[in-house]
Design a protein around this motif. Structure first.
Motif, PDB file in Angstrom:
ATOM      1  N   SER A  72       0.925  -1.298  -0.095  1.00  0.00           N
ATOM      2  CA  SER A  72       0.158  -0.064   0.002  1.00  0.00           C
ATOM      3  C   SER A  72       0.725   1.051  -0.120  1.00  0.00           C
ATOM      4  CB  SER A  72      -0.914  -0.033   1.379  1.00  0.00           C
ATOM      5  OG  SER A  72      -1.828   1.243   1.340  1.00  0.00           O
ATOM      6  N   PRO A  77      -2.199  -1.505  -4.888  1.00  0.00           N
ATOM      7  CA  PRO A  77      -3.435  -2.001  -4.119  1.00  0.00           C
ATOM      8  C   PRO A  77      -3.343  -3.654  -3.637  1.00  0.00           C
ATOM      9  CG  PRO A  77      -3.983  -0.880  -6.193  1.00  0.00           C
ATOM     10  CD  PRO A  77      -2.624  -1.086  -6.305  1.00  0.00           C
ATOM     11  N   PRO A 117      -5.180   2.497   3.730  1.00  0.00           N
ATOM     12  CA  PRO A 117      -6.481   2.893   3.264  1.00  0.00           C
ATOM     13  C   PRO A 117      -7.244   1.454   2.958  1.00  0.00           C
ATOM     14  CG  PRO A 117      -5.120   3.618   1.501  1.00  0.00           C
ATOM     15  CD  PRO A 117      -3.975   3.039   2.609  1.00  0.00           C
ATOM     16  N   GLU A 119     -10.947  -0.784   2.231  1.00  0.00           N
ATOM     17  CA  GLU A 119     -12.086  -1.113   1.866  1.00  0.00           C
ATOM     18  C   GLU A 119     -12.605  -2.195   2.179  1.00  0.00           C
ATOM     19  OE1 GLU A 119     -13.996   1.129   0.805  1.00  0.00           O
ATOM     20  OE2 GLU A 119     -13.221   2.601  -0.911  1.00  0.00           O
ATOM     21  N   ARG A 236      -6.437   4.222  -5.733  1.00  0.00           N
ATOM     22  CA  ARG A 236      -5.341   4.764  -4.645  1.00  0.00           C
ATOM     23  C   ARG A 236      -6.115   5.713  -4.021  1.00  0.00           C
ATOM     24  NH1 ARG A 236      -3.055   2.643  -8.910  1.00  0.00           N
ATOM     25  NH2 ARG A 236      -1.092   1.437  -8.866  1.00  0.00           N
ATOM     26  N   ASP A 237      -5.436   6.054  -2.731  1.00  0.00           N
ATOM     27  CA  ASP A 237      -6.089   7.348  -2.050  1.00  0.00           C
ATOM     28  C   ASP A 237      -5.596   8.683  -2.664  1.00  0.00           C
ATOM     29  OD1 ASP A 237      -3.694   7.346  -0.709  1.00  0.00           O
ATOM     30  OD2 ASP A 237      -4.349   7.011   1.085  1.00  0.00           O
ATOM     31  N   TYR A 243      -5.186   0.867  -2.120  1.00  0.00           N
ATOM     32  CA  TYR A 243      -6.313   0.345  -1.214  1.00  0.00           C
ATOM     33  C   TYR A 243      -5.957  -0.976  -0.858  1.00  0.00           C
ATOM     34  CZ  TYR A 243      -9.237   4.462  -0.671  1.00  0.00           C
ATOM     35  OH  TYR A 243     -10.035   5.624  -0.230  1.00  0.00           O
ATOM     36  N   ASN A 245      -8.122  -3.998   0.031  1.00  0.00           N
ATOM     37  CA  ASN A 245      -9.519  -4.289  -0.050  1.00  0.00           C
ATOM     38  C   ASN A 245      -9.681  -5.697   0.631  1.00  0.00           C
ATOM     39  OD1 ASN A 245     -10.444  -2.455  -2.212  1.00  0.00           O
ATOM     40  ND2 ASN A 245      -8.704  -3.333  -3.146  1.00  0.00           N
ATOM     41  N   SER A 426     -17.109   5.034   2.796  1.00  0.00           N
ATOM     42  CA  SER A 426     -16.774   4.652   1.501  1.00  0.00           C
ATOM     43  C   SER A 426     -17.556   4.978   0.283  1.00  0.00           C
ATOM     44  CB  SER A 426     -16.659   3.125   1.240  1.00  0.00           C
ATOM     45  OG  SER A 426     -16.205   2.880   0.052  1.00  0.00           O
TER      46      SER A 426
END
Length: 505
Positions: A72, A77, A117, A119, A236-237, A243, A245, A426
């Motif tokens: 990350s 990701p 980050p 999800e 990506r943030d 991210y 997940n 989210s």
């Protein structure tokens, strides 16, 4: 030069990539940490897949965690299958601990706590961003392999898909598929036979039973709309971090059919969607499959072949697959042979079968003069592992018993409130958690069946009416007018003849 110095030099040179890399920890020899002899994994070869194995409680999940959070930070990701429910802590920074500081001092690394980050996703009733797929997206071949049907039955499924394509009938969920199968041997029997040939009711019955079996494992919640777009896995943030997940799967451990269905559909969708990358400097996405044996349990030979094919081909798309399991023997040999990175935590030798498995496991690693691999496998502590990686040219790096670094994020789970807030915040929640139930094959065919039934009733009524009219006409024609009846009666004729006879005289 001592063994310690020799190994230090070999590890430093063998794990010294020119490009970017992640650091797993420092090498050990005879229980002593070789500070600064860092074991590094080049990002360039992380799409060559990997294995994280070891007995329960030896640190597999934390190893997965330290890889995911470093990826990350590099903008890569990842997708994590959270079977045990202990990975959500990646979303929060670690509180730190003196033992963590002590470990990192031995390794020769600074320790900075941080979050990643995250999800939170789901394919079942659990809270999270919904991941779904339609039956049409599976296609007849993949669906037939998931259902494990015969060749004849697979042919019928192909015909069903063709019929739906020809007649613009959306196949969205399993109810749609069941309705078409029922229609094919019921109301639409003549239509199917005229266009596609005769379809056996025994075959469609067998397919329906397979579908019901899949539904009982919760697949009815997975099939439907809105379909999950795999491009949302590579976000990506604002800081450029990839991210993580996390898919919550704690309630499907006893439903391996659903797990393998989901995994295979996801891999197939990623393979068909992502562009070819070739030998890129870093992977596009890394997928960690925890409790990997669940994919292969109850999987048919055709399904295993499909998985093996995808594992071989998907790395060219920049995708790395990492299987996490207790024993390497849980993974089929055809898949195991494709795994470039192997991280082996301790194994326990409680039985003769265990000792045999340990010897077989030891043979999967490069030979080394510094370790008795089989012996080391049973003496590793928590947070220690044997590591064999690939260098940037794809060559196996030296085997290294490694003291692993600690995660920078929390090692426990988020509270229910923290989890709910994370999901609510989210931007994917509104996109995928909306309930959609548009008109599809089930509704269209139901209307068609009802209309056919209405037409049949009307036709029967028409026939009955015609019969009644004909019968009435027949009765009318046989019923004589009273006057005619009198005029044509025998007594009347005799009376007339008598009068005429008298007149003639």
């Amino acid at each position: 030069m001592s063994d310690k110095d020799s190994l230090h030099k070999i590890i430093t040179e063998g794990y010294n990539p020119k490009g970017d890399s992640i650091i797993m920890g420092a090498a050990m020899l005879n229980g002593e940490t070789l500070t600064g002899a860092h074991v590094k994994i080049p990002l360039k070869t992380m799409n060559r897949h990997g294995l994280i194995a070891g007995a329960t409680g030896t640190g597999k999940t934390k190893t997965l965690q330290i890889i995911a959070e470093q990826l990350s930070q590099k903008g890569i990701p990842s997708l994590l299958m959270d079977i045990k429910g202990d990975l959500s802590g990646i979303a929060a920074a670690s509180d730190g601990h003196p033992k963590i500081d002590e470990r990192h001092e031995k390794i020769g690394l600074d320790y900075t706590a941080h979050n990643s980050p995250v999800e939170i996703m789901t394919i079942s009733e659990q809270e999270g961003i919904r991941m779904r797929a339609t039956v049409s997206e599976f296609g007849p071949v993949l669906l037939s392999r998931i259902l494990d049907v015969t060749e004849t039955q697979a042919g019928i499924i192909s015909v069903v898909f063709k019929y739906c394509d020809d007649n613009k009938l959306p196949l969205l969920d399993l109810e749609d598929l069941k309705k078409v199968l029922q229609y094919a041997t019921g109301t639409g029997k003549e239509e199917f036979q005229a266009e596609y040939g005769r379809i056996s009711t025994s075959s469609t019955g067998a397919i329906l039973r397979k579908i019901i079996e899949l539904e009982q494992q919760g697949a009815d919640q997975f099939f439907g709309e809105r379909s999950f777009e795999v491009k949302d896995l590579v976000r990506r943030d604002r800081e450029g971090r990839g991210y993580v997940n996390v898919i919550r799967l704690t309630d499907i451990q006893d439903r391996p059919k659903l797990f393998s269905t989901f995994m295979l559909s996801l891999l197939a969708e990623i393979y068909s969607t992502f562009p070819e990358q070739g030998d890129a400097d870093q992977p596009e996405l890394i997928m960690f499959i925890d409790e990997a044996h669940l994919i292969f349990d109850q999987a048919s030979g055709a399904l295993l072949d499909q998985i093996e094919s995808i594992v071989k081909l998907i790395r060219s798309k920049g995708i790395g697959l990492y299987f996490v399991t207790q024993n390497p023997t849980d993974i089929p040999e055809g898949v195991l042979s494709q795994l470039g990175l192997k991280i082996q935590h301790a194994l326990r030798a409680f039985t003769a079968k265990d000792r045999k498995a340990i010897k077989l496991t030891a043979q999967n690693y490069p030979e080394t003069e510094f370790y008795d691999t089989a012996e080391v496998l049973t003496s590793l502590g928590i947070g220690e592992a044997l590591i064999s990686a690939l260098d940037e040219k794809g060559r196996p790096s030296p085997l290294a018993a490694t003291l692993l670094r600690a995660p920078a994020s929390r090692m426990d789970v988020l509270t229910d409130r923290e989890l709910s807030d994370l999901i609510a915040d989210s931007e994917l929640t509104d996109k995928y958690n909306e309930e959609i139930n548009r008109e599809s094959a089930e509704e269209i065919l139901q209307e068609k069946i009802e209309k056919a039934n209405e037409d049949e009733i009307k036709e029967k009524a028409k026939v009955e009416k015609a019969k009644a009219k004909k019968s009435s006409s027949r009765r009318t024609s046989t019923r004589q007018n009273p006057i005619i009846k009198v005029l044509t009666s025998a007594s009347f004729i005799r009376g007339v003849m008598g009068i005429l006879g008298k007149a003639l005289k």
